[in-house]
Design an enzyme around this catalytic site. Sequence first.
Site, PDB file in Angstrom:
ATOM      1  N   GLN A 181      -3.239  -6.396  -5.155  1.00  0.00           N
ATOM      2  CA  GLN A 181      -3.159  -6.695  -6.598  1.00  0.00           C
ATOM      3  C   GLN A 181      -4.543  -6.894  -7.211  1.00  0.00           C
ATOM      4  O   GLN A 181      -4.751  -6.602  -8.392  1.00  0.00           O
ATOM      5  CB  GLN A 181      -2.320  -7.965  -6.832  1.00  0.00           C
ATOM      6  CG  GLN A 181      -0.832  -7.813  -6.570  1.00  0.00           C
ATOM      7  CD  GLN A 181      -0.458  -8.215  -5.160  1.00  0.00           C
ATOM      8  OE1 GLN A 181      -1.265  -8.105  -4.236  1.00  0.00           O
ATOM      9  NE2 GLN A 181       0.762  -8.669  -4.965  1.00  0.00           N
TER      10      GLN A 181
ATOM     11  N   ARG B 216       5.654  -7.525 -11.344  1.00  0.00           N
ATOM     12  CA  ARG B 216       5.385  -8.645 -10.432  1.00  0.00           C
ATOM     13  C   ARG B 216       4.533  -9.644 -11.208  1.00  0.00           C
ATOM     14  O   ARG B 216       4.090  -9.369 -12.310  1.00  0.00           O
ATOM     15  CB  ARG B 216       4.735  -8.204  -9.104  1.00  0.00           C
ATOM     16  CG  ARG B 216       3.883  -6.998  -9.056  1.00  0.00           C
ATOM     17  CD  ARG B 216       2.569  -7.135  -9.794  1.00  0.00           C
ATOM     18  NE  ARG B 216       1.885  -8.353  -9.420  1.00  0.00           N
ATOM     19  CZ  ARG B 216       0.968  -8.925 -10.161  1.00  0.00           C
ATOM     20  NH1 ARG B 216       0.600  -8.411 -11.313  1.00  0.00           N
ATOM     21  NH2 ARG B 216       0.376 -10.039  -9.766  1.00  0.00           N
ATOM     22  N   GLY B 217       4.292 -10.797 -10.568  1.00  0.00           N
ATOM     23  CA  GLY B 217       3.623 -11.877 -11.285  1.00  0.00           C
ATOM     24  C   GLY B 217       4.700 -12.779 -11.869  1.00  0.00           C
ATOM     25  O   GLY B 217       5.646 -12.286 -12.512  1.00  0.00           O
TER      26      GLY B 217
ATOM     27  N   ASP C 232       2.896 -19.219  -8.501  1.00  0.00           N
ATOM     28  CA  ASP C 232       4.310 -18.829  -8.557  1.00  0.00           C
ATOM     29  C   ASP C 232       5.243 -20.018  -8.614  1.00  0.00           C
ATOM     30  O   ASP C 232       6.370 -19.914  -9.090  1.00  0.00           O
ATOM     31  CB  ASP C 232       4.664 -17.958  -7.349  1.00  0.00           C
ATOM     32  CG  ASP C 232       3.979 -16.617  -7.483  1.00  0.00           C
ATOM     33  OD1 ASP C 232       2.798 -16.527  -7.101  1.00  0.00           O
ATOM     34  OD2 ASP C 232       4.602 -15.686  -8.013  1.00  0.00           O
TER      35      ASP C 232
END
Length: 355
Positions: A205, A55-56, A246
């Site tokens: 996170q 993710r990221g 994002d």
Amino acid sequence: MTQAMQGGRPSVETLKWVDEGLEMIDQRVLPARFDYVRYRSAAEVAEGIRVMVVRGAPAIGCAAAYGVALEALLLRSAGPTAFVSGLEGAFEVLAASRPTAVNLFWALQRMRAVWQAHQHRSQGEIAAILLAQAHEISAQDVRINRAMGAHGAALLADGARVLTHCNAGALATAGHGTALGVIRSAVEAGKRISVIADETRPFLQGARLTAWEMVQEGIPVTLITDNMAGHLMRCGEIDAVIVGTDRVAANGDVANKIGTYMVAVLAQRHGIPFYVACPLSTIDLTLAHGDAIPIEERAAAEVTGFRDCQWAAQGVKVRNPAFDVTPAELVTALITEKGVVRKPNRENITRLFEA
Ligand code: MRU
């Protein structure tokens, strides 16, 4: 384990290429376990992105590029029609994995352009060229993060206490990180920086990944729950906020992990600079403003409990938007690989893309 460079490669390798396969750190189980999961096809990688093994935004882009390369390698001995339709299927399944991080689509576009430019070659050659491109996207990501780090480090005073939300670290990229990359670069430059990590409900996170990265490296870090940020700002315990992103719209509106908007509003209320570490690959010039950014809605189970423990009433109605949009007017500056853009707007963002 540290994030220090060993032989030019970061020692936390979020993604690595081993024996014609992609291995990715399983970020669902960190920090309790440090496991790699192995991927052999585009569909498997897409599933890894969807369930958030990786993710990221930048890391998702790198994974997608490797997903295309994996599929081309699998199909290199297939007939020409099967090769083309299989590769088209790979692009499709990867593009459908998560909607918000534009780096995914940016990386897929780059892979498609390379494929198109080499269509006259043999399938084996195309597969090798696509793999080389995936390696280059990852290597370039680390170079970009280091450039952002150098620009951003100059913004932090010695002794700064920096709040961050979610994880925009080595784990969210091919190495070094974006927001945490700025902090790492400031520390490397000799500044005494301490980090305040929002736990980042519901996927945690901050608590699981950012805190882990900082502890591994000995960078002072204090974990707080998301609802404590305002109190600490009011008590004068936070000097700056740095987050990743994002997707940034053409006017400078910033989509990032849910809860970022709340932090930005609080930062403005308390006169604290709010910085966004933003590689150019995260800027989407096709979207005029943040309202047009697709916001992923994730499963209710992420909100009603965690792993085997459910704390909310069975059947309760749940909302779980995974991202929010911070209007450009709340952003003190974007930190990019091309430099710091203060008060981001359409004009100064467009200029970043001019030679
Ligand atoms: O849902 P996630 O964990 O993929 O969300 C990640 C973030 O919101 C990060 O802040 C963003 O991708 C920037 S990572 C350098």
